[in-house]
Design a protein around this motif. Structure first.
Motif, PDB file in Angstrom:
ATOM      1  N   VAL A 140      -1.981   0.981   0.211  1.00  0.00           N
ATOM      2  CA  VAL A 140      -1.833  -0.426  -0.166  1.00  0.00           C
ATOM      3  C   VAL A 140      -1.273  -1.295   0.959  1.00  0.00           C
ATOM      4  CG1 VAL A 140      -1.655   0.032  -2.618  1.00  0.00           C
ATOM      5  CG2 VAL A 140       0.420   0.040  -1.234  1.00  0.00           C
ATOM      6  N   LEU A 141      -0.674  -0.677   1.978  1.00  0.00           N
ATOM      7  CA  LEU A 141      -0.161  -1.486   3.096  1.00  0.00           C
ATOM      8  C   LEU A 141      -1.015  -1.369   4.356  1.00  0.00           C
ATOM      9  CD1 LEU A 141       1.123   0.912   4.936  1.00  0.00           C
ATOM     10  CD2 LEU A 141       3.178   0.514   3.592  1.00  0.00           C
ATOM     11  N   SER A 142      -2.067  -0.551   4.305  1.00  0.00           N
ATOM     12  CA  SER A 142      -2.844  -0.266   5.516  1.00  0.00           C
ATOM     13  C   SER A 142      -3.466  -1.522   6.119  1.00  0.00           C
ATOM     14  CB  SER A 142      -3.942   0.757   5.210  1.00  0.00           C
ATOM     15  OG  SER A 142      -3.382   1.979   4.789  1.00  0.00           O
ATOM     16  N   LEU A 143      -4.054  -2.375   5.272  1.00  0.00           N
ATOM     17  CA  LEU A 143      -4.690  -3.582   5.790  1.00  0.00           C
ATOM     18  C   LEU A 143      -3.670  -4.514   6.424  1.00  0.00           C
ATOM     19  CD1 LEU A 143      -7.120  -5.404   6.214  1.00  0.00           C
ATOM     20  CD2 LEU A 143      -6.768  -6.307   3.901  1.00  0.00           C
ATOM     21  N   ALA A 144      -2.517  -4.687   5.778  1.00  0.00           N
ATOM     22  CA  ALA A 144      -1.498  -5.589   6.315  1.00  0.00           C
ATOM     23  C   ALA A 144      -1.030  -5.135   7.689  1.00  0.00           C
ATOM     24  CB  ALA A 144      -0.318  -5.681   5.349  1.00  0.00           C
ATOM     25  N   VAL A 145      -0.779  -3.837   7.854  1.00  0.00           N
ATOM     26  CA  VAL A 145      -0.311  -3.324   9.145  1.00  0.00           C
ATOM     27  C   VAL A 145      -1.413  -3.425  10.194  1.00  0.00           C
ATOM     28  CG1 VAL A 145       0.654  -1.345  10.361  1.00  0.00           C
ATOM     29  CG2 VAL A 145       1.332  -1.796   7.998  1.00  0.00           C
ATOM     30  N   ALA A 146      -2.642  -3.115   9.795  1.00  0.00           N
ATOM     31  CA  ALA A 146      -3.765  -3.223  10.726  1.00  0.00           C
ATOM     32  C   ALA A 146      -3.967  -4.662  11.182  1.00  0.00           C
ATOM     33  CB  ALA A 146      -5.042  -2.681  10.076  1.00  0.00           C
ATOM     34  N   GLU A 147      -3.813  -5.611  10.246  1.00  0.00           N
ATOM     35  CA  GLU A 147      -3.913  -7.029  10.601  1.00  0.00           C
ATOM     36  C   GLU A 147      -2.884  -7.404  11.660  1.00  0.00           C
ATOM     37  OE1 GLU A 147      -5.351  -9.415   6.577  1.00  0.00           O
ATOM     38  OE2 GLU A 147      -3.227  -9.052   6.926  1.00  0.00           O
ATOM     39  N   LEU A 148      -1.646  -6.953  11.448  1.00  0.00           N
ATOM     40  CA  LEU A 148      -0.600  -7.302  12.404  1.00  0.00           C
ATOM     41  C   LEU A 148      -0.880  -6.680  13.767  1.00  0.00           C
ATOM     42  CD1 LEU A 148       2.097  -8.846  12.746  1.00  0.00           C
ATOM     43  CD2 LEU A 148       3.183  -6.604  12.603  1.00  0.00           C
TER      44      LEU A 148
END
Length: 306
Positions: free
Chosen positions: A90-98
């Protein structure tokens, strides 16, 4: 009927998720008052040590709000049969975006340009020095787990060639495999660090890896601070041995070494990889669901293999 008690060493966000935790359980904040609890809620950067576990004889579940477990004494948890859960996916996209944002901010001098304008230098000194293209580069991903693969999807979707390093080659992977960090750095221009933290990866990105990345290379670390040798990185930036770095994690957070604060071409953020409302809400829900499953005697939703 009394509510089940748990020890919370970390907060859930947004506030309504913290309110939900408070409504469901008797939440204890001090370990000295929690000898009888079965569940500890913690975070990846907070963890739970063996000494802390020793104060909790009834402990049965460590619910980590995050994916990092390097601060959890997994050996002691395994010895005592204590389950550990995390909040994967659930946090993979957020971290990848950053990670992508840090790469762009570093290569295209976005953060530096912001400071340049605010300081009045644009009018007084003219143009900012040239940056370098990011999307035209070949990317390397050090750590091909959920976050690394999500980042690879984003980069590939923008037309970038992607390489990766993992413990072993992934069958069917769309990206090129390199056997170790140095080989990966040698063959890429943009090195993303997404590998798990812990003793096995401490200092993995050292002076030799940075030298292999080269003077046009950019390093981005959204994993754990100790994975990168901070002093070797600061020296490489000062010497121009690499072009820049985007860092969201550090050895002794929230303390950041002056050598990195003063290093040229270095963009710094305060460990905000998963810090979006969407990601944090989904993480908190997974934590609540795992705790609820434990108290109901149901299988845990996202157990971590200890």
């Amino acid at each position: 009927m009394s509510l089940p008690r748990l020890l919370a060493l970390a907060e859930l966000k947004p506030q309504d998720m913290a309110d939900e935790l408070q409504a469901r359980y008797e939440v204890v904040r001090e370990i000295g008052l929690a000898a009888d609890v079965e569940v500890v809620l913690t975070a990846g950067n907070v963890g739970l040590s063996g000494a802390q576990m020793a104060q909790l004889p009834g402990l049965r579940l460590i619910a980590v709000n995050g994916v990092g477990v390097d601060a959890v004494d997994l050996a002691e948890a395994r010895r005592r049969g204590i389950a550990v859960t995390t909040t994967p996916d659930v946090l993979s996209l957020a971290v990848a975006e950053l990670a992508l944002g840090l790469a762009l901010a570093t290569g295209r001098k976005i953060a530096e340009g912001d400071r340049f304008v605010r300081a009045g230098h644009w009018a007084a000194k003219g143009k900012l020095a040239l940056g370098s293209s990011v999307l035209a580069r070949r990317a390397g991903i050090l750590g091909y787990g959920r976050i690394g693969r999500k980042l690879a999807d984003l980069l590939r979707g923008m037309g970038m060639q992607v390489l990766y390093t993992a413990r072993r080659e992934v069958p069917g992977a769309l990206d090129g495999y390199r056997a170790d960090a140095r080989a990966l750095a040698r063959d890429c221009d943009l090195l993303f660090v997404t590998v798990a933290g812990g003793a096995e990866t401490r200092g993995l990105v050292d002076a030799d890896v940075l030298a292999a990345l080269g003077p046009a290379g950019i390093l981005v670390n959204v994993a754990r601070g100790p994975v990168v040798d901070a002093e070797a990185l600061a020296q490489a930036l000062q010497a121009g041995s690499i072009a820049g770095a985007g860092l969201d994690v550090f050895d002794d957070e929230p303390q950041v070494p002056q050598s990195l604060m003063q290093a040229p071409g270095c963009v710094l953020t305060p460990h905000i990889g998963s810090a979006t409302t969407d990601a944090r809400r989904a993480m908190a829900q997974q934590v609540l669901d795992n705790i609820a499953a434990h108290f109901a005697g149901r299988p845990l939703l996202t157990p971590y293999e200890v």
